[in-house]
Design an enzyme around this catalytic site. Structure first.
Site, PDB file in Angstrom:
ATOM      1  N   ARG A  16     -90.034  42.320  71.632  1.00 41.51           N
ATOM      2  CA  ARG A  16     -90.352  42.080  73.184  1.00 41.51           C
ATOM      3  C   ARG A  16     -89.824  43.606  74.442  1.00 41.51           C
ATOM      4  NH1 ARG A  16     -87.282  36.670  74.182  1.00 41.51           N
ATOM      5  NH2 ARG A  16     -85.011  38.036  74.496  1.00 41.51           N
ATOM      6  N   GLN A  18     -87.950  46.576  76.498  1.00 38.50           N
ATOM      7  CA  GLN A  18     -88.405  47.785  76.350  1.00 38.50           C
ATOM      8  C   GLN A  18     -88.831  48.122  74.670  1.00 38.50           C
ATOM      9  OE1 GLN A  18     -83.913  49.817  76.820  1.00 38.50           O
ATOM     10  NE2 GLN A  18     -83.919  48.601  78.289  1.00 38.50           N
ATOM     11  N   ASP A  37     -87.666  43.789  64.241  1.00 37.94           N
ATOM     12  CA  ASP A  37     -86.755  43.117  65.142  1.00 37.94           C
ATOM     13  C   ASP A  37     -86.312  41.787  64.107  1.00 37.94           C
ATOM     14  OD1 ASP A  37     -86.098  41.268  67.372  1.00 37.94           O
ATOM     15  OD2 ASP A  37     -87.363  42.678  68.468  1.00 37.94           O
ATOM     16  N   ASP A  76     -82.841  42.117  60.361  1.00 39.17           N
ATOM     17  CA  ASP A  76     -81.781  42.711  61.508  1.00 39.17           C
ATOM     18  C   ASP A  76     -81.082  43.498  60.593  1.00 39.17           C
ATOM     19  OD1 ASP A  76     -79.072  41.548  61.687  1.00 39.17           O
ATOM     20  OD2 ASP A  76     -79.153  40.037  61.999  1.00 39.17           O
ATOM     21  N   ILE A  77     -80.732  44.266  61.883  1.00 40.87           N
ATOM     22  CA  ILE A  77     -80.104  45.390  61.946  1.00 40.87           C
ATOM     23  C   ILE A  77     -79.456  45.526  60.690  1.00 40.87           C
ATOM     24  CG2 ILE A  77     -81.655  46.436  63.802  1.00 40.87           C
ATOM     25  CD1 ILE A  77     -79.026  46.843  65.310  1.00 40.87           C
ATOM     26  N   TYR A 169     -69.122  43.522  74.677  1.00 39.58           N
ATOM     27  CA  TYR A 169     -70.729  44.951  75.344  1.00 39.58           C
ATOM     28  C   TYR A 169     -70.315  45.898  75.517  1.00 39.58           C
ATOM     29  CZ  TYR A 169     -75.617  45.816  77.264  1.00 39.58           C
ATOM     30  OH  TYR A 169     -76.296  46.020  77.186  1.00 39.58           O
ATOM     31  N   VAL A 202     -82.802  46.201  83.834  1.00 40.18           N
ATOM     32  CA  VAL A 202     -84.027  46.082  83.713  1.00 40.18           C
ATOM     33  C   VAL A 202     -84.684  44.939  83.567  1.00 40.18           C
ATOM     34  CG1 VAL A 202     -85.349  46.859  81.304  1.00 40.18           C
ATOM     35  CG2 VAL A 202     -83.130  48.199  81.888  1.00 40.18           C
ATOM     36  N   THR A 204     -86.267  42.585  81.292  1.00 39.95           N
ATOM     37  CA  THR A 204     -86.581  41.524  80.246  1.00 39.95           C
ATOM     38  C   THR A 204     -86.160  40.334  80.423  1.00 39.95           C
ATOM     39  OG1 THR A 204     -84.335  42.613  79.563  1.00 39.95           O
ATOM     40  CG2 THR A 204     -86.132  44.357  79.185  1.00 39.95           C
TER      41      THR A 204
END
Length: 266
Positions: A16, A18, A37, A76-77, A169, A202, A204
């Site tokens: 979803r 970006q 994703d 998962d990345i 973050y 953004v 989202t």
């Protein structure tokens, strides 16, 4: 004729927001998509709704509706073996890799000394270490492309201007700048350009549906203004326009591209 006819793009976080928008627009311009994703909860401390398997399936449908080919896998990345396998599968299917958009990321909120160990470690592991794993899995394929290629890493304005209640973050997004600068220096002679994009708000679910964000803005509002009060939130196309520019700008590498309504200058 599309701007990216015959090219192949690897995108993380496609379910979803970006990532989906990048995938749809690259497909519209003739590119084939390799996308991943988690499409489910990644951590238990996020205060915005996670992407779902239905979101993931909808992205595939939307890309194919544009006439695009897509190889999409759920995972998962942080899983290097998974990313390595997907990148190899995609290159085997489509024959090459031209661009990487390292988009996946998560956010948690809390004061530096009040964050749990998981809140700090998870965010850094997904956003920074996970992105390094994306590069490790994909760069060998980019190096085989005689035409070179590009890597665009989605950092944040919080990677330029640290924000309160965002220690993990901000640390992860500042770290992405160092990762990108190193890769740009290493890959420039190989005709591969590496740049970062730095959004603020953004449109989202992560950007606008985070209950903790609203509380942080109320308490720490002096740190969150921008220069464009009439345009407080960037659109998905604003971000994809930047990704497209960086994918095609032959003279641009090591750049830190701000889509932040001037927030980093306040």
């Amino acid at each position: 004729m599309g701007q990216f006819d015959g090219q192949v793009v690897y995108i993380t976080g496609i379910a979803r927001g970006q990532g989906r928008n990048h995938a749809i627009r690259f497909a519209r311009e003739g590119a084939s998509i390799i996308g991943i994703d988690a499409a489910g909860p990644v951590v238990d401390h996020a205060t915005y709704p996670p992407a779902t398997a239905d979101d993931f399936a909808e992205t595939i449908t939307l890309v194919e509706a544009e006439g695009g080919q897509i190889l999409a896998r759920q995972g998962d990345i942080r899983d290097l073996a998974f990313q390595t396998e997907v990148a190899a599968e995609g290159v085997e299917r489509f024959g090459r890799l031209d661009h990487v958009v390292a988009n996946a990321g998560i956010l948690t909120w809390g004061l530096t000394w009040e964050l749990s160990e998981e809140q700090f470690s998870d965010v850094v592991d997904v956003n920074l270490v996970g992105t390094w794993k994306t590069l490790k899995a994909t760069i060998p394929h980019l190096l085989k492309n005689k035409d070179g290629g590009s890597i665009t890493i989605m950092s944040s304005v919080a990677g330029l201007k640290a924000m309160p209640a965002q220690a993990s973050y901000s640390a992860s997004k500042f770290g992405l700048r160092g990762l990108a600068q190193t890769a740009a220096k290493e890959l420039g002679p190989k005709r591969i350009r590496v740049n970062t994009v730095h959004p603020y708000a953004v449109n989202t679910k992560m950007g606008l549906n985070d209950t903790s964000a609203m509380k942080a803005f109320e308490e720490w509002g002096m740190h969150f203004p921008s220069l464009l009060g009439h345009y407080p939130v960037a659109s998905l196309d604003d971000l994809t326009d930047a990704v497209f520019y960086l994918a095609t700008a032959k003279a641009v590498t090591g750049a830190e591209f701000q889509i932040d309504m001037g927030h980093s200058k306040v």
